[in-house]
Structures are given as C-alpha cells and as structure tokens.
Scaffold this motif. Structure first.
Motif, PDB file in Angstrom:
ATOM      1  N   VAL A 368       0.927  -1.083  -0.096  1.00 17.60           N
ATOM      2  CA  VAL A 368      -0.103  -0.096  -0.012  1.00 17.60           C
ATOM      3  C   VAL A 368       0.787   1.202  -0.013  1.00 17.60           C
ATOM      4  O   VAL A 368       1.981   1.363   0.461  1.00 17.60           O
ATOM      5  CB  VAL A 368      -1.072   0.048   1.217  1.00 17.60           C
ATOM      6  CG1 VAL A 368      -0.254   0.133   2.559  1.00 17.60           C
ATOM      7  CG2 VAL A 368      -2.073   0.988   1.072  1.00 17.60           C
ATOM      8  N   GLY A 369       0.212   2.366  -0.613  1.00 18.79           N
ATOM      9  CA  GLY A 369       1.050   3.591  -0.581  1.00 18.79           C
ATOM     10  C   GLY A 369       0.325   4.610   0.151  1.00 18.79           C
ATOM     11  O   GLY A 369      -0.931   4.567   0.352  1.00 18.79           O
ATOM     12  N   ASN A 370       0.949   5.544   1.048  1.00 18.56           N
ATOM     13  CA  ASN A 370       0.207   6.565   1.779  1.00 18.56           C
ATOM     14  C   ASN A 370      -0.301   7.657   0.948  1.00 18.56           C
ATOM     15  O   ASN A 370       0.257   7.932  -0.101  1.00 18.56           O
ATOM     16  CB  ASN A 370       1.066   7.045   2.845  1.00 18.56           C
ATOM     17  CG  ASN A 370       1.265   5.774   3.954  1.00 18.56           C
ATOM     18  OD1 ASN A 370       0.652   4.813   3.982  1.00 18.56           O
ATOM     19  ND2 ASN A 370       2.471   6.049   4.623  1.00 18.56           N
ATOM     20  N   SER A 371      -1.076   8.419   1.515  1.00 14.68           N
ATOM     21  CA  SER A 371      -1.885   9.507   0.584  1.00 14.68           C
ATOM     22  C   SER A 371      -1.947  10.951   1.604  1.00 14.68           C
ATOM     23  O   SER A 371      -1.500  10.907   2.689  1.00 14.68           O
ATOM     24  CB  SER A 371      -3.263   9.127   0.206  1.00 14.68           C
ATOM     25  OG  SER A 371      -3.304   7.946  -0.436  1.00 14.68           O
ATOM     26  N   ALA A 372      -1.879  11.825   0.819  1.00 18.04           N
ATOM     27  CA  ALA A 372      -1.985  13.236   1.338  1.00 18.04           C
ATOM     28  C   ALA A 372      -3.139  14.028   1.038  1.00 18.04           C
ATOM     29  O   ALA A 372      -3.471  14.177  -0.236  1.00 18.04           O
ATOM     30  CB  ALA A 372      -0.565  14.037   1.103  1.00 18.04           C
ATOM     31  N   TYR A 373      -3.788  14.478   2.390  1.00 21.25           N
ATOM     32  CA  TYR A 373      -4.699  15.637   1.857  1.00 21.25           C
ATOM     33  C   TYR A 373      -4.730  16.769   2.911  1.00 21.25           C
ATOM     34  O   TYR A 373      -4.383  16.473   4.021  1.00 21.25           O
ATOM     35  CB  TYR A 373      -6.314  15.092   2.467  1.00 21.25           C
ATOM     36  CG  TYR A 373      -6.567  13.758   1.184  1.00 21.25           C
ATOM     37  CD1 TYR A 373      -7.025  14.212  -0.053  1.00 21.25           C
ATOM     38  CD2 TYR A 373      -6.305  12.518   1.593  1.00 21.25           C
ATOM     39  CE1 TYR A 373      -7.491  13.320  -0.872  1.00 21.25           C
ATOM     40  CE2 TYR A 373      -6.776  11.551   0.699  1.00 21.25           C
ATOM     41  CZ  TYR A 373      -7.337  11.810  -0.674  1.00 21.25           C
ATOM     42  OH  TYR A 373      -7.506  10.847  -1.651  1.00 21.25           O
ATOM     43  N   ALA A 374      -4.871  17.929   2.475  1.00 18.49           N
ATOM     44  CA  ALA A 374      -5.087  19.241   3.503  1.00 18.49           C
ATOM     45  C   ALA A 374      -3.773  19.303   3.980  1.00 18.49           C
ATOM     46  O   ALA A 374      -3.638  19.307   5.375  1.00 18.49           O
ATOM     47  CB  ALA A 374      -6.133  18.979   4.451  1.00 18.49           C
ATOM     48  N   ASN A 375      -2.761  19.097   3.362  1.00 23.17           N
ATOM     49  CA  ASN A 375      -1.147  19.183   4.045  1.00 23.17           C
ATOM     50  C   ASN A 375      -0.876  18.366   5.097  1.00 23.17           C
ATOM     51  O   ASN A 375      -0.255  18.500   6.021  1.00 23.17           O
ATOM     52  CB  ASN A 375      -0.812  20.806   4.617  1.00 23.17           C
ATOM     53  CG  ASN A 375      -1.007  21.672   3.514  1.00 23.17           C
ATOM     54  OD1 ASN A 375      -0.608  21.308   2.257  1.00 23.17           O
ATOM     55  ND2 ASN A 375      -1.338  22.791   3.440  1.00 23.17           N
ATOM     56  N   LYS A 419       7.441  12.357   6.574  1.00 22.59           N
ATOM     57  CA  LYS A 419       8.158  11.253   6.732  1.00 22.59           C
ATOM     58  C   LYS A 419       7.008   9.805   6.192  1.00 22.59           C
ATOM     59  O   LYS A 419       7.535   8.804   6.069  1.00 22.59           O
ATOM     60  CB  LYS A 419       8.562  11.056   8.163  1.00 22.59           C
ATOM     61  CG  LYS A 419       7.583  10.973   9.241  1.00 22.59           C
ATOM     62  CD  LYS A 419       7.956  10.785  10.552  1.00 22.59           C
ATOM     63  CE  LYS A 419       6.821  10.777  11.748  1.00 22.59           C
ATOM     64  NZ  LYS A 419       7.382  10.645  12.958  1.00 22.59           N
ATOM     65  N   TYR A 420       5.920  10.488   6.282  1.00 24.37           N
ATOM     66  CA  TYR A 420       4.953   9.248   5.948  1.00 24.37           C
ATOM     67  C   TYR A 420       4.574   9.074   4.496  1.00 24.37           C
ATOM     68  O   TYR A 420       3.934   8.030   3.932  1.00 24.37           O
ATOM     69  CB  TYR A 420       3.692   9.266   6.629  1.00 24.37           C
ATOM     70  CG  TYR A 420       3.744   9.329   8.089  1.00 24.37           C
ATOM     71  CD1 TYR A 420       4.018   8.122   8.861  1.00 24.37           C
ATOM     72  CD2 TYR A 420       3.236  10.482   8.945  1.00 24.37           C
ATOM     73  CE1 TYR A 420       4.024   8.367  10.147  1.00 24.37           C
ATOM     74  CE2 TYR A 420       3.187  10.495  10.263  1.00 24.37           C
ATOM     75  CZ  TYR A 420       3.780   9.381  10.892  1.00 24.37           C
ATOM     76  OH  TYR A 420       3.619   9.306  12.338  1.00 24.37           O
ATOM     77  N   LEU A 421       5.371   9.859   3.632  1.00 25.59           N
ATOM     78  CA  LEU A 421       5.271   9.732   2.201  1.00 25.59           C
ATOM     79  C   LEU A 421       6.111   8.239   1.829  1.00 25.59           C
ATOM     80  O   LEU A 421       7.256   8.649   1.532  1.00 25.59           O
ATOM     81  CB  LEU A 421       5.919  10.914   1.496  1.00 25.59           C
ATOM     82  CG  LEU A 421       5.035  12.312   1.382  1.00 25.59           C
ATOM     83  CD1 LEU A 421       5.533  13.635   0.786  1.00 25.59           C
ATOM     84  CD2 LEU A 421       3.903  11.968   0.617  1.00 25.59           C
TER      85      LEU A 421
END
Length: 431
Positions: A368-375, A419-421
């Motif tokens: 799985v890959g992590n995602s980003a929303y609202a900075n 760091k979670y990217l």
C-alpha cells in the motif's frame, strides 16, 4: 488540530515495528514488465512486479507450497506467479475487464489450444476492410478516443473475433485486441482517467498493432509449453465478485494472503479502464457502470457513502481523529472525509474476512501507498496495521519499500508529516 493529528499518528506508529526494506524498492510497481512473459501482455498500471510475489511466497510459504489468496487480483500477477510455481491460489476481482484479463493470462494452455489460436490468427490475417456498419459502444467520448477509420477497423476485427468458435482461442484473440486499444487511441491512461496525446499514423495502424501483439502472446505461450516446470502449473480459481461485502464461502484455509488494495487517492479504476470496459462490451450502459462502482472498495469519489458511520469502539478510536481533522479543512471535494472513513471501514471488514480464511500462523501481506490531503499525509500503512489488531492479527512489521519524493514547497507544507510519504508492505500474522 494538525499537531493533534500528528501526535495521534505517531502514537499509533510506536505500536508497530517500522523498518526500511530496500530490496522491495523497485518491485512495488511493474516498471520491469517487458521482461516477464505473459505478465507483459497488458500494462496494468497498478500492478506490482512478479518478483515481489516470488519473494513474498519464498519468505512466508518457504518450502511448503501452501495456498494463496489475492482479494484484489487485478491483472492476475499474484495468481499467475502462484500457478507457475505449482501453488493453489484464488483471485477475487470486481472489475469485469480485469477479471477477463487475469482469466486469459492464468489459464493452463495445451498444445491443442496453441493450434486453434494459430489457426484463428491466420484467419484474422485474411480479413479485408469492409463497409459493414458495426454497433458503436455508447461511451460518450468514443468519437474522441479513436479516429473514425481506426474505430471502424477495430470494430471489424472484434466482429470477426466473436465468430471464432473455440472459446479459448476466441478469448485469447479478444485479449490481444483489448491490449492494443490504448496504443491506437488518441488518449492514454493518466492519473484518474485518460489524457489526450497525439499519435503518429504508424501507431494507429490497427492491423500491425494487433498482429504484433498476438504474435508476442503466442510466442510466450509456446515458450511456456516447452518448459519442464509448466507441467506443474496449477490453474487458479478466479472469482468475479466484491471481496469486501460479499466474501465467498471458501472451502480451504490459506497460508498466505497477498494483495495491493486501491490506494486512498480518489482514483476510480472504472474511469481509468473505461476504454477497455466499453470497447470490450463489459459495460453497455451508464447504469451498469454505476452499479459496478457501487460494488467497489470505497477509495474514490464516485462510490456510495450513504450508509451509517461505524460505531465500533476500537475502529472509531483509530480513525475518528483523522476524520475530524479532514472535516475541518477546506478540501477540493467535500466528500473526501466520507471517502476516507469508508475506505478504512471497508478495509477493516476485509481484514476480518481474511482472518477467517487464513490458517493459524498464516500471513497477510498488504502492499500500500500512503496519501496526502489538506497538507497532512495519511499513514495508511500505520492505520491498517492498527486496525488489523482489532481484526485478530498480530502486525509483524511495516516494511517500507521506498520513500516518495516531493517538491521543496510541498515538503515544507507537510512538515513532520512528510516522513509518511512512502509505499510499504504491511506484514500481518494470524494468531
């Protein structure tokens, strides 16, 4: 609010063992697909490398053959690798095009099948252009997807393929035809849909592209038949269904579950693969398409979010801080908080289903890959690891395959969240 969310994530991450595994870095995508016979027939954008599955099977099945399940079978990488190793496997898939793709790739071919396929290809080579009017798919952008002469020739070949009596040969030819659609189209897959691109006249040569593809596929099958190991090929059991809400009553217990669910990135894969779905007659109306979307993991904004939010105590404790943060942010779509909530609710349901069909000490590997929303980066790997405990699993490790790069401006906006990217393998053990 953002600092509270960061501390919540850090608290959850402390409960699992996170380590960097560089050996997986180049294997979590399929950039090396051209070197793998059969796997290379169709570029399935979300696929991982066959070598990744080989490593996972070696690490968690060892010398015993065991049995494997992939609840998001996609292009069939897991089931094909398992079959070639002589391992029993089951693949579940809700996208009818993907199901067809994996079915044709994963079936056991025989000498008589090759003869029928070769005969059918020879027949197709004799087809001349005609002025017969063929039924055009009801996709609204069909006239933009293909130049008129290209569409006409594609439909002529499809009509002739449908006339082939031998089912295995017909399916083989049909897959070859589906594999060239993007090459002769005015659009390519990109992000959450299709992007326009110019094509040269040679690239739009349907006949040349089709027979080049079919010849490549036939060579791969003939090479497999000459290999001693192919005698041990075990045809997988493929099931066309939604693994989240209608988990099948499987007879066997599995040693290994390995899969890559849709990432939490809003991508609607019925949109990404709409050319193949409509042109291959897997979808004939927008009502059918809407029904398919309702049956998927809720990782995209075209899903249905009308059901009540879960009140299960442990689930709420893990997910609610993220949900509250997103609800308080200005997002590009107001449905994103609901999508995030129901994504994890569906994944939690899946984890509980998998726990029931895995053997004691069985392993579950989630790519799985992590995602980003609202900075803020959503550490999907960490959240799934913690939810898995509530489903009965022990989380062995989160193996970070690679860290994703970002621009300096985005890195600044994300701050400690950057760091979670990453893309990871979440390794779970059934107790």
């Amino acid at each position: 609010m953002k600092d509270l969310l960061r501390r919540h994530f850090e608290s959850l991450e402390k409960q699992v063992n996170v380590k960097l595994k560089n050996e997986y870095a180049s294997l979590v995508n399929f950039s090396t697909r051209h070197s793998y016979p059969v796997h290379r027939w169709f570029y399935y954008h979300e696929a991982f490398s066959p070598e990744l599955i080989e490593k996972v099977i070696e690490n968690y099945c060892g010398q015993k053959k065991g049995s494997v399940i992939d609840p998001f079978n996609g292009g069939g990488t897991t089931t094909l690798v398992s079959s070639l190793k002589g391992i029993d496997s089951v693949g579940l898939e809700v996208n009818p095009f993907s199901y067809f793709l994996s079915k044709v790739k994963c079936q056991r071919y025989r000498i008589q099948d090759v003869a029928k396929i070769r005969e059918s290809i020879a027949y197709l080579r004799t087809i001349l252009k005609n002025k017969t009017k063929h039924s055009v798919p009801a996709l609204s952008i069909i006239d933009r997807l293909f130049d008129a002469p290209v569409l006409e020739e594609l439909l002529s070949f499809k009509a002739e393929i449908y006339k082939v009596e031998n089912k295995r040969a017909r399916d083989f030819l049909m897959l070859g035809w589906l594999c060239i659609l993007e090459r002769v189209s005015n659009y390519r897959k990109g992000g959450n849909g299709l992007k326009k691109r110019p094509r040269s006249a040679s690239e739009k040569n349907v006949k040349q592209q089709l027979f080049t593809q079919l010849d490549l596929m036939l060579v791969d099958v003939e090479c497999l038949l000459q290999q001693e190991a192919y005698k041990h090929f075990v045809e997988p059991k493929l099931k066309y269904l939604n693994c989240v809400n209608a988990f099948p009553d499987l007879e066997r217990k599995f040693d290994l579950a390995v899969f890559s669910p849709p990432y939490l990135n809003c991508f609607d894969y019925f949109e990404v693969y709409k050319t193949e779905l409509w042109m291959g007659d897997f979808v004939e109306s927008y009502d059918q398409l809407r029904q398919l979307r309702r049956n998927t993991l809720r990782s995209h904004l075209n899903a249905t979010f009308k059901s009540e939010l879960s009140t299960e105590k442990h689930f709420v404790k893990i997910i609610e801080p993220l949900f509250s943060y997103l609800k308080g942010q200005k997002l590009w779509d107001k449905k994103i908080p609901s999508m995030v909530w129901f994504y994890f609710e569906d994944m939690f349901c899946l984890l509980k289903n998998l726990y029931m069909v895995l053997k004691p000490n069985g392993t579950c590997v989630i790519v799985v890959g992590n995602s980003a929303y609202a900075n803020a980066v959503i550490p999907v790997d960490v959240l799934l690891a913690n939810l898995s405990r509530e489903a009965g699993f022990e989380c062995d490790t989160i193996d970070v395959a690679r860290r994703n790069e970002t621009s300096s401006q985005q890195h600044k906006n994300l701050g400690n969240f950057s760091k979670y990217l990453r893309e990871s393998l979440v390794i779970l053990r059934r107790q």
